[in-house]
Scaffold this motif. Structure first.
Motif, PDB file in Angstrom:
ATOM      1  N   PHE A  93      11.564  -8.292   0.245  1.00 25.99           N
ATOM      2  CA  PHE A  93      10.505  -7.816  -0.779  1.00 25.99           C
ATOM      3  C   PHE A  93       9.836  -6.836   0.140  1.00 25.99           C
ATOM      4  O   PHE A  93       9.324  -7.102   1.618  1.00 25.99           O
ATOM      5  CB  PHE A  93       9.795  -8.671  -2.253  1.00 25.99           C
ATOM      6  N   TYR A  94       8.848  -5.797   0.227  1.00 27.01           N
ATOM      7  CA  TYR A  94       8.113  -5.411   0.083  1.00 27.01           C
ATOM      8  C   TYR A  94       6.768  -5.927   0.201  1.00 27.01           C
ATOM      9  O   TYR A  94       6.441  -5.643  -0.599  1.00 27.01           O
ATOM     10  CB  TYR A  94       8.011  -3.906  -0.118  1.00 27.01           C
ATOM     11  N   TYR A  95       5.975  -5.948   1.461  1.00 26.91           N
ATOM     12  CA  TYR A  95       5.139  -6.661   0.909  1.00 26.91           C
ATOM     13  C   TYR A  95       3.537  -6.277   1.248  1.00 26.91           C
ATOM     14  O   TYR A  95       4.074  -5.008   2.482  1.00 26.91           O
ATOM     15  CB  TYR A  95       4.875  -8.290   0.864  1.00 26.91           C
ATOM     16  N   ARG A  96       2.266  -6.714   0.509  1.00 24.17           N
ATOM     17  CA  ARG A  96       0.694  -5.883   1.428  1.00 24.17           C
ATOM     18  C   ARG A  96       0.046  -6.447   1.157  1.00 24.17           C
ATOM     19  O   ARG A  96       0.432  -6.865  -0.056  1.00 24.17           O
ATOM     20  CB  ARG A  96       1.110  -4.272   0.923  1.00 24.17           C
ATOM     21  N   ILE A  99      -6.234  -8.212   1.309  1.00 25.26           N
ATOM     22  CA  ILE A  99      -6.943  -8.792   1.611  1.00 25.26           C
ATOM     23  C   ILE A  99      -8.385  -9.051   0.926  1.00 25.26           C
ATOM     24  O   ILE A  99      -9.182 -11.013   0.571  1.00 25.26           O
ATOM     25  CB  ILE A  99      -8.127  -9.202   3.012  1.00 25.26           C
ATOM     26  N   PHE A 100      -9.301  -8.114  -0.005  1.00 25.79           N
ATOM     27  CA  PHE A 100     -10.823  -8.512  -0.451  1.00 25.79           C
ATOM     28  C   PHE A 100     -10.200  -9.332  -1.912  1.00 25.79           C
ATOM     29  O   PHE A 100     -10.835  -9.692  -1.918  1.00 25.79           O
ATOM     30  CB  PHE A 100     -11.172  -6.707  -0.867  1.00 25.79           C
ATOM     31  N   SER A 101      -8.758  -8.764  -2.753  1.00 25.33           N
ATOM     32  CA  SER A 101      -8.913  -9.527  -3.427  1.00 25.33           C
ATOM     33  C   SER A 101      -8.283 -10.430  -3.527  1.00 25.33           C
ATOM     34  O   SER A 101      -7.606 -10.966  -4.833  1.00 25.33           O
ATOM     35  CB  SER A 101      -7.654  -7.681  -4.714  1.00 25.33           C
ATOM     36  N   LYS A 102      -7.730 -10.769  -2.577  1.00 26.76           N
ATOM     37  CA  LYS A 102      -6.590 -12.252  -2.392  1.00 26.76           C
ATOM     38  C   LYS A 102      -5.300 -12.520  -3.250  1.00 26.76           C
ATOM     39  O   LYS A 102      -5.316 -13.025  -3.140  1.00 26.76           O
ATOM     40  CB  LYS A 102      -7.581 -13.640  -2.304  1.00 26.76           C
ATOM     41  N   GLU A 103      -5.039 -11.409  -2.695  1.00 24.88           N
ATOM     42  CA  GLU A 103      -3.449 -10.924  -3.680  1.00 24.88           C
ATOM     43  C   GLU A 103      -2.383 -10.665  -2.611  1.00 24.88           C
ATOM     44  O   GLU A 103      -1.921  -9.694  -1.559  1.00 24.88           O
ATOM     45  CB  GLU A 103      -3.365 -10.022  -4.629  1.00 24.88           C
ATOM     46  N   ILE A 104      -1.236 -10.940  -2.470  1.00 19.83           N
ATOM     47  CA  ILE A 104      -0.026 -10.034  -2.179  1.00 19.83           C
ATOM     48  C   ILE A 104       0.816  -9.270  -2.688  1.00 19.83           C
ATOM     49  O   ILE A 104       0.958 -10.004  -4.010  1.00 19.83           O
ATOM     50  CB  ILE A 104       0.415 -11.527  -1.024  1.00 19.83           C
ATOM     51  N   GLU A 105       0.839  -8.274  -2.972  1.00 19.25           N
ATOM     52  CA  GLU A 105       1.093  -7.294  -4.027  1.00 19.25           C
ATOM     53  C   GLU A 105       2.888  -6.953  -3.477  1.00 19.25           C
ATOM     54  O   GLU A 105       3.286  -6.825  -1.647  1.00 19.25           O
ATOM     55  CB  GLU A 105       0.661  -5.885  -3.631  1.00 19.25           C
ATOM     56  N   LEU A 106       3.290  -7.431  -4.302  1.00 20.26           N
ATOM     57  CA  LEU A 106       5.211  -7.042  -3.581  1.00 20.26           C
ATOM     58  C   LEU A 106       5.443  -5.825  -3.924  1.00 20.26           C
ATOM     59  O   LEU A 106       5.778  -5.193  -5.511  1.00 20.26           O
ATOM     60  CB  LEU A 106       5.707  -8.243  -4.671  1.00 20.26           C
ATOM     61  N   LYS A 107       6.508  -5.380  -3.972  1.00 17.60           N
ATOM     62  CA  LYS A 107       8.118  -3.986  -3.695  1.00 17.60           C
ATOM     63  C   LYS A 107       8.713  -4.588  -3.702  1.00 17.60           C
ATOM     64  O   LYS A 107       9.254  -4.698  -2.824  1.00 17.60           O
ATOM     65  CB  LYS A 107       7.364  -2.786  -4.014  1.00 17.60           C
ATOM     66  N   LYS A 108       9.939  -4.165  -4.773  1.00 21.57           N
ATOM     67  CA  LYS A 108      11.354  -4.195  -4.227  1.00 21.57           C
ATOM     68  C   LYS A 108      12.451  -3.024  -3.770  1.00 21.57           C
ATOM     69  O   LYS A 108      12.955  -3.082  -2.882  1.00 21.57           O
ATOM     70  CB  LYS A 108      12.503  -4.602  -5.796  1.00 21.57           C
ATOM     71  N   THR A 109      11.537  -1.875  -3.902  1.00 20.36           N
ATOM     72  CA  THR A 109      11.790  -0.636  -2.704  1.00 20.36           C
ATOM     73  C   THR A 109      10.789   0.263  -2.317  1.00 20.36           C
ATOM     74  O   THR A 109       9.398  -0.835  -1.811  1.00 20.36           O
ATOM     75  CB  THR A 109      12.557   0.459  -3.827  1.00 20.36           C
ATOM     76  N   HIS A 110      10.679   0.357  -1.307  1.00 22.69           N
ATOM     77  CA  HIS A 110       9.737   1.398  -0.988  1.00 22.69           C
ATOM     78  C   HIS A 110       9.741   2.585  -0.933  1.00 22.69           C
ATOM     79  O   HIS A 110       8.455   3.239  -0.485  1.00 22.69           O
ATOM     80  CB  HIS A 110      10.408   1.447   0.880  1.00 22.69           C
TER      81      HIS A 110
END
Length: 256
Positions: A93-96, A99-110
């Motif tokens: 997956f694409y991730y980002r 840090i502030f919200s303590k979340e790893i954001e995911l996307k299947k595409t770019h």
């Protein structure tokens, strides 16, 4: 087993910065207008469980408008990584990392049109970067003030005895207007801080000092002796990440 693994990793509801920081987060398009509806329909049932549409109480996706200076992200752009549940690779997956919200954001595409999702915080779920030797683990750790916390740690190095982690923390500072015409206003900003943690033989994960003398006192006697010899050979600056990793790598060697 794979179906069970995916069902255990349902994505958490994504609302960046649920606490109020600066101006309120605006509402954006409803998820019913998802331009990837057909793309999602081509996924397997297990994949649909992993990437469900994210809604808050009013049925709309929200996002946080960032500060004037700095960023809440480790990297602003999405990078490739693999999501693992225990020993099972659930895909790339694409991730980002926010840090502030303590979340790893995911996307299947770019594609920019695709809405990102938030990976659930679970010690069994690990995200490994496709480029570079680092992995994101949601773990319990102890700070230098002897406080137990939970959060994402980035694994930088692992041997048969030592594991080195990096922890990122983001602080938001609100904007301040100029007190008078002689003083410039202060913009709102994000500031990122780094700290490092060491685990020995699967023991507790503890924050380490980047000052050499204090660091030596945090090690067990045999490891401290090895490090003393290493410091005599190398002019090591532990605050420089590459040199810190090199020190831990050599700490695992028997010929120090």
């Amino acid at each position: 087993m794979k179906r069970l693994a995916f069902s255990l990793i349902l994505l958490s509801s994504y609302v960046l910065c649920s606490q109020q920081v600066g101006t309120a987060a605006p509402q954006i398009g409803a998820v019913e207008n998802d331009p990837f509806a057909n793309f999602h329909q081509r996924w397997t049932p297990s994949m649909q469980k992993l990437f469900q549409l994210v809604r808050d109480d009013d049925g709309k996706v929200t996002h946080f408008v960032g500060a004037e200076v700095g960023t809440p992200y480790e990297n602003d752009s999405f990078e490739l990584g693999h999501v693992w549940y225990k020993d099972e690779d659930l895909g790339e997956f694409y991730y980002r990392y926010n840090i502030f919200s303590k979340e790893i954001e995911l996307k299947k595409t770019h594609l920019t049109e695709e809405k990102h999702q938030a990976l659930i915080r679970d010690p069994n779920v690990v995200l490994e970067a496709s480029i570079g030797e680092k992995a994101y683990h949601y773990l319990t750790f102890t700070t230098d003030k002897d406080v137990h916390e939970e959060g994402y740690l980035i694994k930088l190095y692992q041997s048969n005895e030592f594991t080195l982690y990096k922890h990122l923390e983001s602080k938001y500072t609100e904007a301040k207007p100029a007190a008078n015409s002689m003083v410039n206003p202060t913009p709102s900003k994000f500031t990122t801080f780094s700290s490092y943690f060491l685990q020995q033989n699967n023991g507790p994960i503890k924050e380490i000092s980047l000052k050499r003398n204090k660091f030596l006192k945090q090690l067990d006697p045999p490891s401290a002796e090895k490090m003393k010899l290493y410091f005599k050979k190398e002019k090591t600056d532990l605050s420089e990440e590459r040199q810190l990793i090199s020190a831990i790598v050599h700490l695992n060697k028997a010929d120090l």
